[in-house]
Design an enzyme around this catalytic site. Structure first.
Site, PDB file in Angstrom:
ATOM      1  N   GLU A 265      43.800  36.394  45.948  1.00  0.00           N
ATOM      2  CA  GLU A 265      44.988  37.028  46.650  1.00  0.00           C
ATOM      3  C   GLU A 265      45.623  38.380  46.643  1.00  0.00           C
ATOM      4  OE1 GLU A 265      48.447  34.789  48.151  1.00  0.00           O
ATOM      5  OE2 GLU A 265      49.031  36.828  48.974  1.00  0.00           O
ATOM      6  N   CYS A 302      53.641  38.999  49.639  1.00  0.00           N
ATOM      7  CA  CYS A 302      52.184  40.100  50.102  1.00  0.00           C
ATOM      8  C   CYS A 302      52.535  39.835  51.899  1.00  0.00           C
ATOM      9  CB  CYS A 302      51.518  38.831  49.801  1.00  0.00           C
ATOM     10  SG  CYS A 302      51.971  36.808  49.809  1.00  0.00           S
TER      11      CYS A 302
HETATM   12  P1  NAP Z   1      48.192  42.080  37.842  1.00  0.00           P
HETATM   13  O1  NAP Z   1      48.992  43.328  37.204  1.00  0.00           O
HETATM   14  O2  NAP Z   1      46.982  42.018  39.318  1.00  0.00           O
HETATM   15  O3  NAP Z   1      48.172  41.122  36.826  1.00  0.00           O
HETATM   16  C1  NAP Z   1      48.041  39.249  37.371  1.00  0.00           C
HETATM   17  C2  NAP Z   1      47.182  38.700  36.662  1.00  0.00           C
HETATM   18  O4  NAP Z   1      45.917  38.649  36.280  1.00  0.00           O
HETATM   19  C3  NAP Z   1      48.531  38.669  35.119  1.00  0.00           C
HETATM   20  O5  NAP Z   1      48.142  38.129  34.842  1.00  0.00           O
HETATM   21  C4  NAP Z   1      47.187  39.398  34.396  1.00  0.00           C
HETATM   22  O6  NAP Z   1      47.291  39.926  33.177  1.00  0.00           O
HETATM   23  C5  NAP Z   1      46.016  39.307  34.398  1.00  0.00           C
HETATM   24  N1  NAP Z   1      45.532  40.494  34.915  1.00  0.00           N
HETATM   25  C6  NAP Z   1      45.552  41.882  35.296  1.00  0.00           C
HETATM   26  N2  NAP Z   1      44.551  42.230  35.920  1.00  0.00           N
HETATM   27  C7  NAP Z   1      43.816  42.438  34.498  1.00  0.00           C
HETATM   28  C8  NAP Z   1      42.479  42.384  34.202  1.00  0.00           C
HETATM   29  N3  NAP Z   1      42.033  43.650  34.680  1.00  0.00           N
HETATM   30  N4  NAP Z   1      41.580  41.965  33.473  1.00  0.00           N
HETATM   31  C9  NAP Z   1      42.120  39.828  32.767  1.00  0.00           C
HETATM   32  N5  NAP Z   1      43.239  40.013  33.302  1.00  0.00           N
HETATM   33  C10 NAP Z   1      44.248  40.745  34.315  1.00  0.00           C
HETATM   34  O7  NAP Z   1      49.108  41.554  39.030  1.00  0.00           O
HETATM   35  P2  NAP Z   1      50.760  41.831  38.775  1.00  0.00           P
HETATM   36  O8  NAP Z   1      51.214  41.702  36.963  1.00  0.00           O
HETATM   37  O9  NAP Z   1      51.427  40.540  39.922  1.00  0.00           O
HETATM   38  O10 NAP Z   1      51.211  43.119  39.371  1.00  0.00           O
HETATM   39  C11 NAP Z   1      50.953  43.935  39.796  1.00  0.00           C
HETATM   40  C12 NAP Z   1      51.168  44.829  40.846  1.00  0.00           C
HETATM   41  O11 NAP Z   1      50.730  43.803  41.262  1.00  0.00           O
HETATM   42  C13 NAP Z   1      51.972  45.296  41.422  1.00  0.00           C
HETATM   43  O12 NAP Z   1      52.751  46.267  41.313  1.00  0.00           O
HETATM   44  C14 NAP Z   1      51.557  45.193  42.939  1.00  0.00           C
HETATM   45  O13 NAP Z   1      51.218  46.424  43.261  1.00  0.00           O
HETATM   46  C15 NAP Z   1      50.558  43.792  43.151  1.00  0.00           C
HETATM   47  N6  NAP Z   1      50.981  42.864  43.610  1.00  0.00           N
HETATM   48  C16 NAP Z   1      50.770  42.295  44.566  1.00  0.00           C
HETATM   49  C17 NAP Z   1      50.425  41.107  45.066  1.00  0.00           C
HETATM   50  C18 NAP Z   1      50.708  40.614  46.675  1.00  0.00           C
HETATM   51  O14 NAP Z   1      50.689  39.533  46.824  1.00  0.00           O
HETATM   52  N7  NAP Z   1      49.525  41.380  47.732  1.00  0.00           N
HETATM   53  C19 NAP Z   1      50.949  40.424  44.135  1.00  0.00           C
HETATM   54  C20 NAP Z   1      51.669  40.396  42.859  1.00  0.00           C
HETATM   55  C21 NAP Z   1      51.702  41.795  42.847  1.00  0.00           C
HETATM   56  P3  NAP Z   1      48.888  40.365  32.338  1.00  0.00           P
HETATM   57  O15 NAP Z   1      50.418  39.162  32.688  1.00  0.00           O
HETATM   58  O16 NAP Z   1      48.632  40.026  30.854  1.00  0.00           O
HETATM   59  O17 NAP Z   1      49.155  41.684  33.181  1.00  0.00           O
END
Ligand code: NAP
Length: 534
Positions: A265, A302
């Site tokens: 998602e 989200c």
């Molecule tokens: P994220 O960066 O996508 O991280 C989510 C999870 O996936 C974390 O456990 C992260 O590890 C891991 N991860 C991310 N990229 C990876 C990769 N390339 N390889 C392996 N593992 C990976 O999301 P976030 O930290 O929650 O937030 C960052 C951005 O995501 C926000 O600024 C926002 O734009 C977006 N977001 C959107 C929603 C939505 O519902 N639309 C929700 C949350 C976030 P780590 O913990 O080590 O970083």
């Protein structure tokens, strides 16, 4: 309750053999005294092996026992409510009331899946009885049910530290389906994750279930997530987060030697269409309700409304004036992490610098040292919006773009330009019906949930709920991550042909001892059946 910083594998709290990190309070940047240790590749492999072993017995466990397990997790979470609230508020800067409510929802989700299992018909059994005398060939006895996929990896979300995290909807639905779960905890709330994992372990012990059914691993980098998704024992992934992170992990999942389903998602901007008569009647009320929806969770839902679309005229002017009047006093608030706040600020600055965008109003100034976000409302002409394309992208935080259209035809053109979103909202009066009827078929192809006269921010726990949508809102548009149908992500169909009755799973047996509803020869029935397969 003290936090050890350890990871959980097969019922044991282990010191992670990878790098260490601290939890951080996003408001003060203070680091936790607890030090968290990331898992290393051997520990990832161990968790996956143990999950695969546990799957042998857990996949055969009765629905009643799984339901009891899910309810027991809820009971164990309730026992440590105050510690969870203390840690989660410190780690996320979300208010106590919100965390308390989210914990209630998390327990509610576990109970919802327990109730689904109680009813027993969630596998939607289908039975087509044999016709031995059929010409030219006899028809065999064919019976269809659902079986669990195997060990599931769940990536906890940053923005819902409980309801979409360690014991959240992905975990609850996978466990209900009969799949062991390995959670990659989110590095933004590792202490909360440890507490919740402890509650799941307590429930496993209370229910005398194999401890390999659940594991929780830490990492504040990418190694553990990558290793989990590519481990051959893992059979599906649930993810909530960014488009970039989700897409990278999706690519890994589908390019394995054995590709696996990846239920991501991702991002959504949740367009809100203000149709002319509704805007005429309610411009000021819409401005007030919109601000309330935008401010929920500092815009970090989200389902947060990221684009408002309306036709130019006096009614839109009234809406914009009302927004301009109310916004300057909206308080700045701390975001989930310094990183999320930095991305938000950068995106807002980029947009403010675009010549085609003008600022309607901004909220109170933000204190960057406290990772605060300032509310930002911008406007753009639909012509420029349609030319630029990229303005549809999610700005995660309390920012919204008002797209001002020349006429209804341009409003429909904006709708046609949309990619996939979780929700779309329509404010429509009776006299807007014709335009709404033109809009709906366009939105049907692009949206997971269409709602009228409100915003998509609240996602009801309901069997009729769909929380998903075409890409990029989700990587699997045919599935939902909220509601009872979320269980279907972690099962597959299995067909039994001419199988002796005593060897069939209980939901397919002739006697139908639990009297569940089944589709027998294309008719719904809960009765026992006579057949010659035994
Ligand atoms: P994220 O960066 O996508 O991280 C989510 C999870 O996936 C974390 O456990 C992260 O590890 C891991 N991860 C991310 N990229 C990876 C990769 N390339 N390889 C392996 N593992 C990976 O999301 P976030 O930290 O929650 O937030 C960052 C951005 O995501 C926000 O600024 C926002 O734009 C977006 N977001 C959107 C929603 C939505 O519902 N639309 C929700 C949350 C976030 P780590 O913990 O080590 O970083």
């Amino acid at each position: 309750m003290s936090i050890s910083g350890k990871i959980l594998i097969k019922g044991e709290w282990l010191l992670g053999a990878g790098a260490s990190f601290n939890a951080v309070n996003p408001c003060s940047a203070a680091k936790s005294t607890a030090v968290f240790r990331s898992a290393d590749s051997d520990q990832v492999a161990l968790a996956a092996i143990e999950a695969a072993k546990a799957f042998q017995s857990y996949s055969q466990l009765s629905d009643q026992k799984k339901a009891n397990f899910l309810r027991t997790i809820g009971v164990e979470l309730e026992k440590i409510r105050s510690q969870i609230v203390e840690w989660a508020t410190w780690e996320t800067a979300l208010p106590e009331m919100r965390i308390n409510g989210e914990l209630g929802r998390t327990i509610g989700q576990l109970n919802m899946f327990a109730q689904l299992l109680d009813k027993g018909d969630w596998k939607r059994p289908v039975i087509d009885l044999a016709q031995p005398d059929r010409q030219p060939l006899p028809k065999p006895d064919i019976r269809l049910t659902q079986v669990p996929l195997g060990p599931v990896v769940v990536f906890a979300a940053s923005n819902f530290p409980l309801a979409f995290s360690v014991a959240g909807g992905d975990t609850a639905s996978a466990l209900a389906a009969g799949c062991p779960v390995i959670v990659k905890a989110h590095s933004a709330h590792p202490g909360t994750s440890e507490l919740v994992a402890g509650a799941i372990l307590a429930a496993l012990n209370e229910c005398a279930l194999p401890t390999g059914i659940f594991a929780m691993l830490h990492d504040d980098g990418r190694t553990v997530g990558t290793a989990l998704v590519t481990d051959p024992s893992i059979k599906a992934v649930g993810f909530t987060g960014s488009i970039s992170g989700g897409r990278a992990l999706y690519n890994l999942a589908v390019s394995r030697a054995e590709p696996i389903p990846f239920y991501g998602e991702l991002g959504s901007t949740n367009p809100v269409f203000l149709l002319p008569q509704a805007l005429e009647q309610q411009a000021e009320q819409i401005a007030a309700s919109f601000i309330a929806a935008l401010m929920m969770g500092v815009g970090q839902f989200c389902t947060s409304p990221g684009i408002l679309i309306a036709v130019k005229g006096q009614a839109l002017d009234r809406l914009l004036s009302s927004l301009a009047e109310k916004t300057p006093t909206l308080p700045a608030a701390t975001m989930l992490t310094a990183g999320i706040c930095h991305s938000y600020q950068q995106l807002c600055e980029q947009r403010k610098a675009m010549p085609s965008l003008t600022v309607i109003a901004c909220g109170e100034s933000a204190n960057a040292d406290q990772s605060q976000a300032q509310v930002a409302l911008l406007r753009v002409d639909a012509k420029d919006y349609l030319q630029q394309g990229k303005l549809e992208e999610e700005v995660f935080g309390p920012a919204t773009l008002v797209v001002c259209c020349e006429d209804s035809a341009q409003l429909l053109a904006v709708a046609e330009s949309l990619g996939g979103h979780l929700t779309a909202a329509l404010f429509a009066d009776t006299e807007d019906r014709e335009l709404a009827a033109q809009l709906l078929p366009i939105l049907q192809q692009r949206i997971g949930r269409i709602l009228f006269d409100g915003y998509g921010t609240g996602v009801e726990l309901s069997s009729a709920m769909s929380h998903g949508g075409p890409y990029p809102s989700s990587t699997a548009s045919q599935s939902t991550s909220v509601g009872t149908r979320a269980i279907e992500r972690f099962t597959r169909a299995l067909c039994y042909q001419n199988t002796p009755d005593a060897l069939l799973p209980i939901e397919l047996q002739n006697a139908n001892p639990n009297a569940i509803m089944r589709l027998v020869n294309d008719r719904w029935s809960s009765a026992a059946i006579n057949s010659t397969t035994d």
